[in-house]
Structures are given as structure tokens and as C-alpha cells.
Design a protein around this motif. Structure first.
Motif, PDB file in Angstrom:
ATOM      1  N   VAL A  63       0.850  -1.187   0.000  1.00  0.00           N
ATOM      2  CA  VAL A  63       0.000   0.000   0.000  1.00  0.00           C
ATOM      3  C   VAL A  63       0.882   1.231   0.000  1.00  0.00           C
ATOM      4  CG1 VAL A  63      -1.784   1.261   1.248  1.00  0.00           C
ATOM      5  CG2 VAL A  63      -1.784  -1.245   1.291  1.00  0.00           C
ATOM      6  N   LEU A  64       0.713   2.083  -0.990  1.00  0.00           N
ATOM      7  CA  LEU A  64       1.380   3.379  -1.003  1.00  0.00           C
ATOM      8  C   LEU A  64       0.404   4.344  -0.346  1.00  0.00           C
ATOM      9  CD1 LEU A  64       3.799   5.112  -1.856  1.00  0.00           C
ATOM     10  CD2 LEU A  64       2.600   5.564  -3.995  1.00  0.00           C
ATOM     11  N   ALA A  65       0.822   4.935   0.762  1.00  0.00           N
ATOM     12  CA  ALA A  65      -0.075   5.786   1.544  1.00  0.00           C
ATOM     13  C   ALA A  65       0.600   7.106   1.882  1.00  0.00           C
ATOM     14  CB  ALA A  65      -0.464   5.066   2.830  1.00  0.00           C
ATOM     15  N   LYS A  66      -0.226   8.099   2.184  1.00  0.00           N
ATOM     16  CA  LYS A  66       0.267   9.370   2.702  1.00  0.00           C
ATOM     17  C   LYS A  66       0.032   9.357   4.205  1.00  0.00           C
ATOM     18  CE  LYS A  66      -0.279  12.612  -1.103  1.00  0.00           C
ATOM     19  NZ  LYS A  66      -0.949  13.832  -1.555  1.00  0.00           N
ATOM     20  N   ASN A  67       1.071   9.782   4.951  1.00  0.00           N
ATOM     21  CA  ASN A  67       0.884   9.888   6.396  1.00  0.00           C
ATOM     22  C   ASN A  67       0.365  11.282   6.732  1.00  0.00           C
ATOM     23  OD1 ASN A  67       3.141  11.527   6.253  1.00  0.00           O
ATOM     24  ND2 ASN A  67       4.529  10.003   7.095  1.00  0.00           N
ATOM     25  N   MET A  68       0.215  11.588   8.015  1.00  0.00           N
ATOM     26  CA  MET A  68      -0.353  12.869   8.439  1.00  0.00           C
ATOM     27  C   MET A  68       0.475  14.062   7.984  1.00  0.00           C
ATOM     28  SD  MET A  68      -3.136  12.301   9.852  1.00  0.00           S
ATOM     29  CE  MET A  68      -4.123  11.820  11.215  1.00  0.00           C
ATOM     30  N   ALA A  69       1.786  13.857   7.806  1.00  0.00           N
ATOM     31  CA  ALA A  69       2.665  14.943   7.374  1.00  0.00           C
ATOM     32  C   ALA A  69       2.639  15.132   5.855  1.00  0.00           C
ATOM     33  CB  ALA A  69       4.093  14.668   7.839  1.00  0.00           C
ATOM     34  N   GLY A  70       1.946  14.245   5.136  1.00  0.00           N
ATOM     35  CA  GLY A  70       1.864  14.351   3.683  1.00  0.00           C
ATOM     36  C   GLY A  70       2.947  13.585   2.957  1.00  0.00           C
ATOM     37  N   ASN A  71       3.802  12.867   3.691  1.00  0.00           N
ATOM     38  CA  ASN A  71       4.866  12.078   3.076  1.00  0.00           C
ATOM     39  C   ASN A  71       4.326  10.729   2.620  1.00  0.00           C
ATOM     40  OD1 ASN A  71       6.769  14.085   3.758  1.00  0.00           O
ATOM     41  ND2 ASN A  71       6.912  13.238   5.817  1.00  0.00           N
ATOM     42  N   HIS A  72       4.878  10.213   1.513  1.00  0.00           N
ATOM     43  CA  HIS A  72       4.482   8.901   1.015  1.00  0.00           C
ATOM     44  C   HIS A  72       5.243   7.808   1.770  1.00  0.00           C
ATOM     45  CE1 HIS A  72       2.958  11.279  -2.375  1.00  0.00           C
ATOM     46  NE2 HIS A  72       2.118  10.273  -2.523  1.00  0.00           N
ATOM     47  N   THR A  73       4.561   6.722   2.067  1.00  0.00           N
ATOM     48  CA  THR A  73       5.175   5.589   2.737  1.00  0.00           C
ATOM     49  C   THR A  73       4.585   4.301   2.192  1.00  0.00           C
ATOM     50  OG1 THR A  73       5.657   4.589   4.885  1.00  0.00           O
ATOM     51  CG2 THR A  73       3.539   5.672   4.667  1.00  0.00           C
ATOM     52  N   GLU A  74       5.400   3.234   2.123  1.00  0.00           N
ATOM     53  CA  GLU A  74       4.910   1.922   1.700  1.00  0.00           C
ATOM     54  C   GLU A  74       4.581   1.103   2.937  1.00  0.00           C
ATOM     55  OE1 GLU A  74       7.768   0.015  -0.885  1.00  0.00           O
ATOM     56  OE2 GLU A  74       6.643   0.665  -2.645  1.00  0.00           O
ATOM     57  N   ILE A  75       3.396   0.512   2.944  1.00  0.00           N
ATOM     58  CA  ILE A  75       2.971  -0.336   4.050  1.00  0.00           C
ATOM     59  C   ILE A  75       2.697  -1.718   3.477  1.00  0.00           C
ATOM     60  CG2 ILE A  75       1.249  -0.667   5.862  1.00  0.00           C
ATOM     61  CD1 ILE A  75       0.731   2.403   5.662  1.00  0.00           C
ATOM     62  N   PHE A  76       3.251  -2.745   4.121  1.00  0.00           N
ATOM     63  CA  PHE A  76       3.124  -4.116   3.640  1.00  0.00           C
ATOM     64  C   PHE A  76       2.030  -4.829   4.423  1.00  0.00           C
ATOM     65  CE2 PHE A  76       7.287  -2.528   2.764  1.00  0.00           C
ATOM     66  CZ  PHE A  76       7.491  -2.900   1.443  1.00  0.00           C
ATOM     67  N   VAL A  77       1.029  -5.356   3.701  1.00  0.00           N
ATOM     68  CA  VAL A  77      -0.143  -5.954   4.340  1.00  0.00           C
ATOM     69  C   VAL A  77      -0.437  -7.303   3.701  1.00  0.00           C
ATOM     70  CG1 VAL A  77      -2.594  -5.611   4.848  1.00  0.00           C
ATOM     71  CG2 VAL A  77      -1.111  -3.630   4.611  1.00  0.00           C
ATOM     72  N   SER A  78      -0.772  -8.281   4.537  1.00  0.00           N
ATOM     73  CA  SER A  78      -1.281  -9.549   4.010  1.00  0.00           C
ATOM     74  C   SER A  78      -2.728  -9.674   4.462  1.00  0.00           C
ATOM     75  CB  SER A  78      -0.448 -10.728   4.502  1.00  0.00           C
ATOM     76  OG  SER A  78      -0.500 -10.815   5.905  1.00  0.00           O
ATOM     77  N   ALA A  79      -3.586 -10.059   3.526  1.00  0.00           N
ATOM     78  CA  ALA A  79      -5.024 -10.173   3.810  1.00  0.00           C
ATOM     79  C   ALA A  79      -5.645 -11.115   2.795  1.00  0.00           C
ATOM     80  CB  ALA A  79      -5.676  -8.795   3.736  1.00  0.00           C
ATOM     81  N   THR A  80      -6.904 -11.459   3.013  1.00  0.00           N
ATOM     82  CA  THR A  80      -7.580 -12.361   2.082  1.00  0.00           C
ATOM     83  C   THR A  80      -8.230 -11.625   0.919  1.00  0.00           C
ATOM     84  OG1 THR A  80      -9.531 -12.310   3.497  1.00  0.00           O
ATOM     85  CG2 THR A  80      -8.021 -14.162   3.788  1.00  0.00           C
ATOM     86  N   SER A  81      -8.419 -10.292   1.033  1.00  0.00           N
ATOM     87  CA  SER A  81      -9.004  -9.531  -0.071  1.00  0.00           C
ATOM     88  C   SER A  81      -8.591  -8.065   0.026  1.00  0.00           C
ATOM     89  CB  SER A  81     -10.532  -9.624  -0.046  1.00  0.00           C
ATOM     90  OG  SER A  81     -11.039  -8.897   1.045  1.00  0.00           O
TER      91      SER A  81
END
Length: 118
Positions: A63-81
Motif C-alpha cells: 500500500v502506497l499511503a500518505k501519512n499525516m505529514a503528507g509524506n508517502h510511505t509503503e505499508i506491507f499488508v497480508s489479507a484475504t481480499s
């Protein structure tokens, strides 16, 4: 009911494996095609029952996400959908806004996650 393992290609290009429970192969194929973000089914075959269906159907997302400061960060997630990923991101401390969700295969996901930790 029998268990079937399907090898599928997602819309993002990742080749993943899914396990479904169905009375016959035709209904198993229909069940696999109903999953989100499936581009095409490569193969399907009967398999022994897995110890846990949730573990057997774990999918891997970056997941490419923006944090509260507006910076981009990659978050790694495992899920069924993908919808479960969105739910997890609503509660994640580093995610103020989702920019992109990319599904990937397990080996690529693990390699990228290791590189991010270094």
C-alpha cells in the motif's frame, strides 16, 4: 465438498494461488472468478483440505499511503481480499490517505519488505 487450488493472475500481474471449497470443479472455477482483482485463471485442480482456509488464501499487498505529514510511505499488508486491506488501513497509524494498493506475489512482497526494513 471438495477443495480446489487455483493458480490465478491478478490485475496487477502477480500470480497467486487460491484455495476454494466447492462440490465440483465448475463451481470452484466460478467461485475463483468472483474474487476481487482476478485477471484470469491459469489452472485449477483438486487438492487436499488445508489446515486453515484463511492461511491458504492469504494474499500480499503493498500500500502506497500518505501519512499525516503528507509524506508517502509503503505499508506491507497480508489479507484475504483488497477490501480487508482497506479496512486495515483505516486503523493504521501511518495511513492518512491511501494512494495505491498493489497486489504482488509472496516472494516479491517479502523481498520488498526486507529492503524497507534495512
Amino acid at each position: 465438498m471438495k477443495h480446489y487450488r487455483a493458480s490465478v493472475q491478478t490485475e496487477s500481474g502477480a500470480v497467486i494461488s487460491l484455495t476454494v471449497k466447492a462440490p465440483d470443479e465448475r463451481l470452484a472455477l466460478a467461485s475463483v472468478k468472483r474474487k476481487d482483482s482476478i485477471f484470469r485463471v491459469l489452472s485449477i485442480a483438486e487438492c487436499p483440505a488445508p489446515a486453515s482456509m484463511a492461511t491458504a488464501n492469504k494474499r500480499f499487498f503493498v500500500v502506497l499511503a500518505k501519512n499525516m505529514a503528507g509524506n508517502h510511505t509503503e505499508i506491507f499488508v497480508s489479507a484475504t481480499s483488497q477490501s480487508n486491506v482497506r479496512t486495515k488501513m483505516e486503523m493504521h497509524s501511518q495511513c492518512a490517505q491511501i494512494v495505491r494498493i498493489t497486489e504482488t506475489c509472496e516472494s516479491d512482497w517479502l523481498n520488498r519488505k526486507q529492503k524497507a526494513l534495512v
